[in-house]
Design an enzyme around this catalytic site. Structure first.
Site, PDB file in Angstrom:
ATOM      1  CE  LYS A   1      -4.180  -1.920   2.098  1.00  0.00           C
ATOM      2  NZ  LYS A   1      -5.168  -1.788   3.186  1.00  0.00           N
TER       3      LYS A   1
ATOM      4  N   GLY B   1      -3.782  -1.007  17.929  1.00  0.00           N
ATOM      5  CA  GLY B   1      -2.807  -0.997  16.849  1.00  0.00           C
ATOM      6  C   GLY B   1      -2.612   0.396  16.285  1.00  0.00           C
TER       7      GLY B   1
ATOM      8  N   GLY C   1      -0.576   0.424   9.567  1.00  0.00           N
ATOM      9  CA  GLY C   1      -1.219   0.888   8.347  1.00  0.00           C
ATOM     10  C   GLY C   1      -2.728   0.779   8.371  1.00  0.00           C
TER      11      GLY C   1
ATOM     12  CG  ASN D   1       1.186   0.301  18.475  1.00  0.00           C
ATOM     13  OD1 ASN D   1       0.595  -0.530  17.790  1.00  0.00           O
ATOM     14  ND2 ASN D   1       2.482   0.521  18.360  1.00  0.00           N
TER      15      ASN D   1
ATOM     16  CD  GLU E   1       8.095   5.038  22.545  1.00  0.00           C
ATOM     17  OE1 GLU E   1       7.744   3.944  22.023  1.00  0.00           O
ATOM     18  OE2 GLU E   1       8.433   5.150  23.733  1.00  0.00           O
ATOM     19  CE  LYS E   2       3.776   1.742  13.476  1.00  0.00           C
ATOM     20  NZ  LYS E   2       3.888   0.333  13.056  1.00  0.00           N
TER      21      LYS E   2
END
EC number: 1.1.1.25
Length: 274
Positions: A65, A126, A129, A149, A153-154
């Protein structure tokens, strides 16, 4: 006959060719739609060759993607924000238009279920993507979002990026356990390894639970866990898959198909194939 394909790796399990075949039959559109196993080393060349040969559009699934996104010339707003595309359309002048219909597919399925009401408290599991692709439509629908998550940090980076579009924050599993949610969405790929995020049981019992993954009889690892925890409202992502396909079909063929009718037929076929 307009030529389309879905590109991914793996791809043999894809329901997209069947879904678009049903859309074509339903609307009377003459289309060809096949599954293409993308080559990790040569994906871009293969995809551009497909369009050079006259194809009108393509769907893109994992793991391509982001790579497909970089090939486009024009983008929808949701696609730009997700930095990933699941739908490409060849324009009359040969340029490629990129869209991301995943979030609209999710929201349309939540609407079908009666699970999309303004100002709901929504927990998304999550920050990959799959989450990036659905945040913009969910925030437009005035959902109040908390992201969990494993790597905090993400999640924080994602929340900061989308903060100007609505209420969005992050939380740890411990913090989540002390809160209440109206809707819990699993957007992780843990189910592919037979795993799941161990959300506190009382949360799953009181909320509507949605897994973006799908399986016959909704037997995904996360939904199995949710049922064990006492969840009474739960759904897998088959409706999201058919929904996002409907938005892609509309982009290509300028006609929106009857998604619910195709979803019902697909469920029957999966049931009979067991």
């Amino acid at each position: 006959m307009n030529q389309y394909a879905v590109w991914g790796n793996p791809i043999a399990q894809s329901k997209s060719p069947r879904i678009h075949q049903l859309f074509g039959e339903q609307t009377g559109k003459s289309i060809s739609y096949v599954a293409k196993l993308g080559n990790e080393l040569n994906f871009e060349n293969e995809l551009m060759q497909f369009f050079a040969e006259g194809a009108k559009g393509a769907n893109i699934t994992a793991p391509f993607k982001e790579r497909a996104f970089s090939l486009a010339d024009e983008y929808s707003e949701s696609c730009l924000l997700a930095e990933a595309c699941n739908t490409l359309k060849r324009l009359d002048d040969g340029r490629l238009y990129a869209d991301n219909t995943d979030g609209f597919g999710l929201c349309s399925d939540l609407e079908r279920l009666g699970w999309l009401k303004p100002h709901q408290r929504v927990l998304i599991l999550g920050a990959g993507g799959a989450t990036k692709g659905v945040l913009f439509p969910l925030l437009k629908a005035k959902q109040q979002i908390t992201i969990y998550n494993r790597t905090l940090e993400k999640a924080v980076r994602l929340a900061e990026k989308f903060a100007k579009y609505g209420k969005i924050r992050t939380a740890s599993l411990e913090q989540i356990a002390e809160q209440q949610f109206d809707l819990i969405i699993n957007a992780t790929s843990l189910g592919l390894q037979g795993k799941y995020v161990p959300v506190a049981a009382h949360l799953l019992k009181s909320a509507a639970v949605y897994d973006m993954q799908y399986a016959p009889d909704m037997q995904t690892p996360f939904l199995n866990y949710a049922r064990e925890c006492g969840a009474v409202r739960y759904q897998d992502g088959l409706g999201m898959l058919v929904g996002q396909a409907g938005f892609a079909f509309k982009l290509w063929e300028n006609e929106f198909p009857n998604v619910e009718k195709v979803l019902k037929q697909l469920k029957n076929e999966m049931e009979n194939a067991k």
